[in-house]
Design a protein around this motif. Structure first.
Motif, PDB file in Angstrom:
ATOM      1  N   VAL A 155      38.393  13.389  17.424  1.00  0.00           N
ATOM      2  CA  VAL A 155      38.829  14.605  16.751  1.00  0.00           C
ATOM      3  C   VAL A 155      39.990  14.261  15.824  1.00  0.00           C
ATOM      4  CG1 VAL A 155      39.983  16.831  17.117  1.00  0.00           C
ATOM      5  CG2 VAL A 155      38.034  16.169  18.550  1.00  0.00           C
TER       6      VAL A 155
ATOM      7  N   ARG B  74      44.977  23.512  19.232  1.00  0.00           N
ATOM      8  CA  ARG B  74      43.547  23.566  18.889  1.00  0.00           C
ATOM      9  C   ARG B  74      42.907  22.183  19.004  1.00  0.00           C
ATOM     10  NH1 ARG B  74      39.385  26.227  16.636  1.00  0.00           N
ATOM     11  NH2 ARG B  74      38.336  25.346  14.801  1.00  0.00           N
ATOM     12  N   VAL B  75      43.583  21.163  18.478  1.00  0.00           N
ATOM     13  CA  VAL B  75      43.043  19.798  18.541  1.00  0.00           C
ATOM     14  C   VAL B  75      42.906  19.338  19.993  1.00  0.00           C
ATOM     15  CG1 VAL B  75      43.621  17.382  18.054  1.00  0.00           C
ATOM     16  CG2 VAL B  75      43.754  19.097  16.236  1.00  0.00           C
TER      17      VAL B  75
ATOM     18  N   VAL C 116      38.743  18.883  12.856  1.00  0.00           N
ATOM     19  CA  VAL C 116      39.028  20.165  13.491  1.00  0.00           C
ATOM     20  C   VAL C 116      40.178  20.838  12.737  1.00  0.00           C
ATOM     21  CG1 VAL C 116      39.721  21.337  15.620  1.00  0.00           C
ATOM     22  CG2 VAL C 116      38.205  19.359  15.719  1.00  0.00           C
TER      23      VAL C 116
ATOM     24  N   VAL D 147      39.950  21.336  21.697  1.00  0.00           N
ATOM     25  CA  VAL D 147      38.609  20.919  21.264  1.00  0.00           C
ATOM     26  C   VAL D 147      38.296  19.507  21.776  1.00  0.00           C
ATOM     27  CG1 VAL D 147      37.183  20.377  19.263  1.00  0.00           C
ATOM     28  CG2 VAL D 147      38.578  22.443  19.268  1.00  0.00           C
TER      29      VAL D 147
END
Length: 200
Positions: A112, A189-190, A145, A193
């Motif tokens: 990611v 968020r990273v 992402v 995910v």
């Protein structure tokens, strides 16, 4: 536990401040974090007339320097670079150009990735810098992402591609609340995910 590498270049210190903010947010989200700065390629005498650049150089020169192995180690990577003429800095690009062997071996794929940038003026190439960097990450086979507009705060900072700061001489090393909140959101968020992908 998600392993996150934060790899950034900073001249005058804004990027260093942003890296620390991202690291704190990622750790609070449960990640194991490795922060690495991209080595300065300019002779310090060439920026001796810039006190902020000199101060940041002195403050970071003995810290661990980013290598490709930091990306290999990580499940996710958040990059940071100031903008220079709508692209990443030459120092940052030198680092990226050093990754050819690892790319050829497929060791940069399936991770990611996300990024932040800064400029001295509004609309100074922030979006083109992030988009250009993401093209390189597509070549890696990376999973990009971006924050998108996944939280109301993104309508405040206004950048769905990553995070961007207008870094002026009046806010040396400082970041405003909107940028700080956007960095926190990007880190969470990273990490989230990357954690979900790890369970597939």
């Amino acid at each position: 536990m998600t392993k996150l590498a934060i790899i950034y270049y900073s001249a005058t210190g804004h990027g260093t401040t942003m890296a620390r903010r991202v690291a704190a947010a990622a750790e609070s989200a449960g990640a194991e974090v490795r922060v690495r700065h991209v080595a300065e390629t300019r002779d310090p005498e060439s920026f001796a007339q810039n006190p902020a650049w000199t101060a940041n150089y002195e403050a970071t020169k003995d810290l661990p320097v980013a290598t490709g192995e930091d990306i290999v180690w990580a499940d996710a990577v958040i990059f940071g670079s100031p903008t220079r003429f709508g692209s990443t800095t030459s120092q940052f690009q030198t680092f990226m150009d050093s990754l050819g062997r690892l790319w050829a071996e497929g060791k940069l794929a399936d991770k990611v990735y996300a990024a932040w940038t800064s400029t001295e003026s509004p609309h100074g190439g922030q979006e083109t810098t992030l988009m250009g960097l993401y093209v390189s990450l597509m070549h890696f086979g990376g999973i990009i992402v971006p924050p998108g507009y996944t939280d109301h705060l993104k309508f405040v900072d206004g950048n769905p591609y990553g995070v961007s700061l207008v870094a002026t001489r009046d806010n040396i090393n400082g970041i405003d609340d909107a940028t700080a909140n956007a960095l926190d959101h990007l880190a969470h968020r990273v990490v989230t995910v990357a954690g979900r992908l790890a369970t597939l």
